[in-house]
Each structure stands twice: as C-alpha cells, then as structure tokens.
Design a protein around this motif. Structure first.
Motif, PDB file in Angstrom:
ATOM      1  N   ASN A  93       1.015  -1.146  -0.127  1.00  0.00           N
ATOM      2  CA  ASN A  93      -0.180   0.015   0.034  1.00  0.00           C
ATOM      3  C   ASN A  93       1.069   1.322   0.093  1.00  0.00           C
ATOM      4  N   ARG A 112      -7.602   1.004   6.238  1.00  0.00           N
ATOM      5  CA  ARG A 112      -9.171   0.286   6.419  1.00  0.00           C
ATOM      6  C   ARG A 112     -10.144   1.299   5.862  1.00  0.00           C
ATOM      7  N   TRP A 143      -9.235   3.377   3.450  1.00  0.00           N
ATOM      8  CA  TRP A 143      -8.909   3.813   2.254  1.00  0.00           C
ATOM      9  C   TRP A 143      -9.861   3.675   0.916  1.00  0.00           C
ATOM     10  N   HIS A 144     -10.747   2.755   1.186  1.00  0.00           N
ATOM     11  CA  HIS A 144     -11.625   2.214  -0.048  1.00  0.00           C
ATOM     12  C   HIS A 144     -12.742   3.627  -0.138  1.00  0.00           C
ATOM     13  N   GLU A 145     -12.909   4.468   1.042  1.00  0.00           N
ATOM     14  CA  GLU A 145     -13.901   5.349   0.669  1.00  0.00           C
ATOM     15  C   GLU A 145     -13.315   6.572  -0.035  1.00  0.00           C
ATOM     16  N   LYS A 147     -11.409   6.423  -3.156  1.00  0.00           N
ATOM     17  CA  LYS A 147     -11.041   6.220  -4.653  1.00  0.00           C
ATOM     18  C   LYS A 147     -11.620   7.182  -5.645  1.00  0.00           C
TER      19      LYS A 147
END
Length: 286
Positions: free
Chosen positions: A76, A141, A143-145, A147
C-alpha cells in the motif's frame, strides 16, 4: 511512512497555490492522497444525501522539483491524510516570493505537513519561515472510501462557456431562486433556467461544442444513447448556491471546462489543465 517534496520554480509554486486556494473555496477539509506519481484531493460527501463530491488530481512531476514518499507498506505505497485546506492555502499564500519551498510530513505535537520556505533577503544569510499544518492520518481500512468516483453513463457532455460569464449570470439568478435548471444537448446548446411562481428567466448558450465521448473523465464511458437525438435536452435541477460556490472558487484558469449531465440525477463539472484535473459532482434535487 515518509513524505517530502521541494518546489523551486516560482511559477509552479504560484500554480500550486492557486489549485489549493480553489479547493479551499469548495470544502473546509478534504483527504490528501499521496502516491509516488500523483497527489489527490478528495471530498466524498454522500451524493444520495444531497452532498457534493470533489476529486482533484495533480501530477507531482509538474509541480515538485524533488519528491520522495514511502507509503504504509510496499503493498500500500500511498499515504492518506485529512487536512484543513484553508490552513494549507493560508500558509502557501504567505510565501509566494520564496526562493524554494519544502513540504514534509512531520510528527510534532501531532502529525503535520510542515512547510518551510526560504525567503530572499538583502544579505547573504537566508531567512526560513516555517508553517505546521496539522493533519490526521487515515488508516488503511478506510482508504476504500477515497477512491476515484465512478460516474454513471451521462446523457449529455458539453463544453462550458467562459466561467466568468457563468459566474456573473449565476450571481444575478441566485437573487430570484434557490434552484437552477441546467440543460444541454449534443448540439452544443446549453440553457440556465430559473422558474418560480413569479418569474421565469432563461439564459441561452449556443455553439459551445461537445467533447468526444469519455474526454475529461478517467472512465471510458460516453453519453448513453437511449434514443436521444442531437437536439434533445438533458437536464438537472440543482441548488444554485452549490454551483455558485464552484464558480466563485475557480482560480486555476483551465484549458478546458466541461459539464456532463445525468438526467434528473447529477451535474458533473470537469476542469482540465495540462497538469491538473478537477471533478465536481452536484446532485440534482426534486
């Protein structure tokens, strides 16, 4: 986790400051994503709840003379920080005459973006001014928000008229209504409309031109056809203050400005420059 960058070219520093100032007019806080090649400024309000969203991408090589970063781990290799953009913009505005500017992720009383500017002096000794801008480190946890937003197929994509002209029109229209209807077609025509019980006002634009499918956005989607002819209008009704805020904040003088409209759903505004792209999403209101 390390980050440090250096800007020497005064033109790059001024341009970087204009970009940050533009973002500060759109949101108080945002997520700064640092990767080896790019910087991303992300605002992810829930469009479903009436919030706007923003995605701004900068190529680091076009701004920084030196740029080094190490992410959380090799898998990452990026860093996500929450930053108060106004504080960052204010710091940069005070050092526009700097000979060089260093930006570094530091740990002081809290994590900070430390901006150290070497200012010119009349003597041989240098003068360094330092600003510490507090940041919050975003855990992996979440980071997906942050993109790049996925855009549904738009009905119409059109080039915008001069943004200053649009701003002057919107400034007048906002005194008549809280809402504005933006409509456009694939024949280069766009209308800005205000409709109330007392007044109906429309500003017409012609021969604006239409971008090739998918231009300006990273997704490879174009206008959904759905039987729509070139003259057929797609429209969305939006909060006029959110559109005005976007136009007031714009200071980057983009080479291209575009708008994608999803019928009765969202207006997707795009500013493009050779080293920057900014996407801004305004949800439609009933």
């Amino acid at each position: 986790m390390k980050f440090r960058g250096k800007i020497v070219d005064i033109g790059c520093l001024n341009h970087f400051t204009r970009v940050i100032t533009t973002i500060s007019k759109l949101t108080k806080t945002c997520i700064l994503r640092l990767t080896p090649d790019n910087l991303f400024f992300v605002m992810c309000s829930k469009v479903a709840n009436g919030g706007v969203s923003m995605w701004c991408e900068l190529s680091q090589a076009n701004f920084f003379d030196e740029y080094q970063m190490e992410g959380v781990n090799p898998e990452n290799n990026e860093i996500c920080l929450e930053v108060t953009v106004e504080n960052l913009a204010r710091s940069l505005k005070t050092i526009q005459a700097a000979k060089s500017v260093k930006v570094k992720l530091t740990k002081k009383h809290c994590p900070c973006l430390t901006i150290a500017a070497e200012l010119p002096t009349m003597s041989s000794s240098s003068r360094v001014v330092t600003h510490d801008v507090p940041v919050d480190v975003i855990p992996c946890r979440l980071w997906h928000e942050f993109k790049e937003p996925v855009m549904p197929d738009f009905d119409v994509s059109i080039y915008l008229p001069p943004l200053k002209t649009m701003k002057n029109i919107i400034d007048r229209m906002k005194n008549l209504s809280n809402f504005l209807v933006m409509e456009a077609n694939q024949n280069g025509e766009m209308n800005l409309k205000i409709e109330t019980d007392l007044v109906s006002v429309t500003t017409h634009f012609k021969e604006l031109g239409n971008p090739p499918w998918g231009e300006g956005a990273s997704q490879n989607t174009g206008p959904s056809q759905g039987g729509r002819d070139l003259e057929g209008m797609a429209q969305a009704r939006v909060d006029i203050r959110k559109l005005q805020q976007f136009l007031i904040g714009q200071q980057v003088n983009p080479t291209k400005a575009m708008c994608n409209i999803v019928q009765d759903s969202v207006i997707h505004l795009i500013l493009l420059d050779q080293d920057m792209s900014l996407q801004y999403f305004i949800p439609a209101v009933a």
